[in-house]
Scaffold this active site. Structure first.
Site, short mmCIF file in Angstrom:
data_model
loop_
_atom_site.label_atom_id
_atom_site.label_comp_id
_atom_site.label_asym_id
_atom_site.label_seq_id
_atom_site.Cartn_x
_atom_site.Cartn_y
_atom_site.Cartn_z
N LYS A 31 17.56 11.27 -30.89
CA LYS A 31 16.16 11.65 -30.65
C LYS A 31 15.66 12.57 -31.76
O LYS A 31 16.44 13.07 -32.59
CB LYS A 31 16.07 12.29 -29.27
CG LYS A 31 16.37 11.30 -28.13
CD LYS A 31 16.25 11.96 -26.76
CE LYS A 31 16.46 10.94 -25.64
NZ LYS A 31 16.33 11.55 -24.29
N TYR A 57 10.28 3.87 -21.76
CA TYR A 57 10.37 4.74 -20.58
C TYR A 57 9.55 4.23 -19.39
O TYR A 57 9.21 5.01 -18.49
CB TYR A 57 9.94 6.16 -20.96
CG TYR A 57 11.00 6.89 -21.77
CD1 TYR A 57 12.26 7.13 -21.23
CD2 TYR A 57 10.75 7.32 -23.07
CE1 TYR A 57 13.25 7.78 -21.98
CE2 TYR A 57 11.73 7.97 -23.82
CZ TYR A 57 12.98 8.20 -23.26
OH TYR A 57 13.96 8.83 -23.98
N ASN A 60 17.13 16.67 -25.26
CA ASN A 60 18.55 16.41 -24.97
C ASN A 60 19.23 15.49 -25.99
O ASN A 60 20.22 14.83 -25.69
CB ASN A 60 18.74 15.93 -23.53
CG ASN A 60 18.07 14.62 -23.24
OD1 ASN A 60 17.32 14.09 -24.07
ND2 ASN A 60 18.32 14.08 -22.07
N HIS A 104 19.74 9.37 -26.57
CA HIS A 104 19.52 8.41 -25.50
C HIS A 104 20.60 7.35 -25.54
O HIS A 104 21.01 6.93 -26.62
CB HIS A 104 18.16 7.69 -25.66
CG HIS A 104 18.08 6.42 -24.86
ND1 HIS A 104 17.77 6.43 -23.53
CD2 HIS A 104 18.36 5.13 -25.17
CE1 HIS A 104 17.83 5.17 -23.07
NE2 HIS A 104 18.19 4.37 -24.05
N GLU A 158 16.89 -2.93 -24.06
CA GLU A 158 16.58 -1.93 -25.09
C GLU A 158 16.95 -2.42 -26.49
O GLU A 158 16.21 -2.17 -27.44
CB GLU A 158 17.28 -0.61 -24.74
CG GLU A 158 16.66 0.02 -23.50
CD GLU A 158 17.48 1.17 -22.89
OE1 GLU A 158 18.52 1.55 -23.47
OE2 GLU A 158 17.08 1.66 -21.82
P1 GTP Z 1 18.15 8.75 -21.53
O1 GTP Z 1 19.46 8.31 -22.12
O2 GTP Z 1 17.29 9.52 -22.49
O3 GTP Z 1 17.42 7.63 -20.82
O4 GTP Z 1 18.54 9.83 -20.44
P2 GTP Z 1 19.18 9.59 -19.02
O5 GTP Z 1 19.39 8.12 -18.75
O6 GTP Z 1 20.36 10.50 -18.94
O7 GTP Z 1 18.02 10.15 -18.09
P3 GTP Z 1 16.74 9.41 -17.49
O8 GTP Z 1 16.67 7.97 -17.92
O9 GTP Z 1 16.69 9.70 -16.04
O10 GTP Z 1 15.55 10.22 -18.18
C1 GTP Z 1 15.05 9.84 -19.45
C2 GTP Z 1 14.72 11.07 -20.25
O11 GTP Z 1 13.61 11.74 -19.66
C3 GTP Z 1 15.83 12.13 -20.29
O12 GTP Z 1 16.75 11.90 -21.34
C4 GTP Z 1 15.05 13.40 -20.53
O13 GTP Z 1 14.72 13.54 -21.91
C5 GTP Z 1 13.78 13.14 -19.74
N1 GTP Z 1 13.89 13.69 -18.39
C6 GTP Z 1 14.52 13.14 -17.31
N2 GTP Z 1 14.42 13.92 -16.24
C7 GTP Z 1 13.70 15.01 -16.64
C8 GTP Z 1 13.25 16.19 -15.99
O14 GTP Z 1 13.49 16.40 -14.80
N3 GTP Z 1 12.53 17.08 -16.75
C9 GTP Z 1 12.26 16.85 -18.06
N4 GTP Z 1 11.54 17.77 -18.74
N5 GTP Z 1 12.66 15.77 -18.71
C10 GTP Z 1 13.37 14.86 -18.01
MG MG Z 2 17.87 6.70 -19.00
#
Ligand code: GTP
Ligand code: MG
Length: 149
Positions: A9, A49, A112, A115, A126
């Site tokens: 990212k 997303y 974070n 991805h 993806e």
């Molecule tokens: P990705 O690999 O980035 O998809 O992460 P993930 O699969 O571990 O998490 P998820 O798909 O649920 O969420 C996608 C992204 O949205 C995360 O990587 C975070 O950057 C963001 N995100 C998810 N939950 C939160 C939250 O509660 N607060 C905030 N600020 N960002 C969030």
């Molecule tokens: Mg995810």
């Protein structure tokens, strides 16, 4: 062979963490089959997303991912989707194992670092979103025969 989509990212690129993170995938035994530095536009970020549309973090996450270049990659290997998620660690770096990528390099869920696809089906979706088939390389890598039976 199974593939996964991994994105470093904008914070990973800006903080100069690309080499260290790539090294972890290489050291684990994953095989790099596609990679590019690119700017993600809003339309692509919204497709990426789509599952989170309507959630509170959706708009900030789209803004974050489009803010500066990312490194988009495809890695290949046996069980690579699960292996990559383990290397990455929990979504929130505050809870991620300190040995993981997010645990090593991140502080906050909104920045974070990385991805990774969460399932084989997500990976297929993806990879197709970010790469044309001809952008992926099919090749034999030295030492593959030492990674599994
Ligand atoms: P990705 O690999 O980035 O998809 O992460 P993930 O699969 O571990 O998490 P998820 O798909 O649920 O969420 C996608 C992204 O949205 C995360 O990587 C975070 O950057 C963001 N995100 C998810 N939950 C939160 C939250 O509660 N607060 C905030 N600020 N960002 C969030
Ligand atoms: Mg995810």
């Amino acid at each position: 062979m199974e593939k996964t989509f991994i994105m470093l990212k904008p914070d990973a690129v800006q903080r100069g963490l690309v080499g260290q993170i790539l090294g972890r995938f290489e050291a684990k035994g994953c095989k790099l089959v596609g990679m590019k530095l690119m700017k993600v536009d809003k339309a692509l970020a919204e497709q990426h997303y789509a599952e989170h549309k309507g959630k509170g973090f959706y708009e900030p996450t789209v803004a974050y991912i489009t803010s500066s270049p990312v490194v988009a990659m495809v890695w290949e290997g046996k069980n690579v989707v699960v292996i990559a998620r383990e290397l990455m660690g929990a979504t929130n770096p505050a809870n991620a194992n300190p040995g993981s990528i997010r645990g090593s390099f991140g502080m906050d869920i909104s920045r974070n670092v990385i991805h990774g696809s969460d399932s084989v089906a997500s990976a297929e979706r993806e990879v197709a979103l970010y790469f044309k088939p001809e952008e992926l390389c099919d090749y034999c890598k030295a030492g593959e025969e030492w990674l599994s039976e």
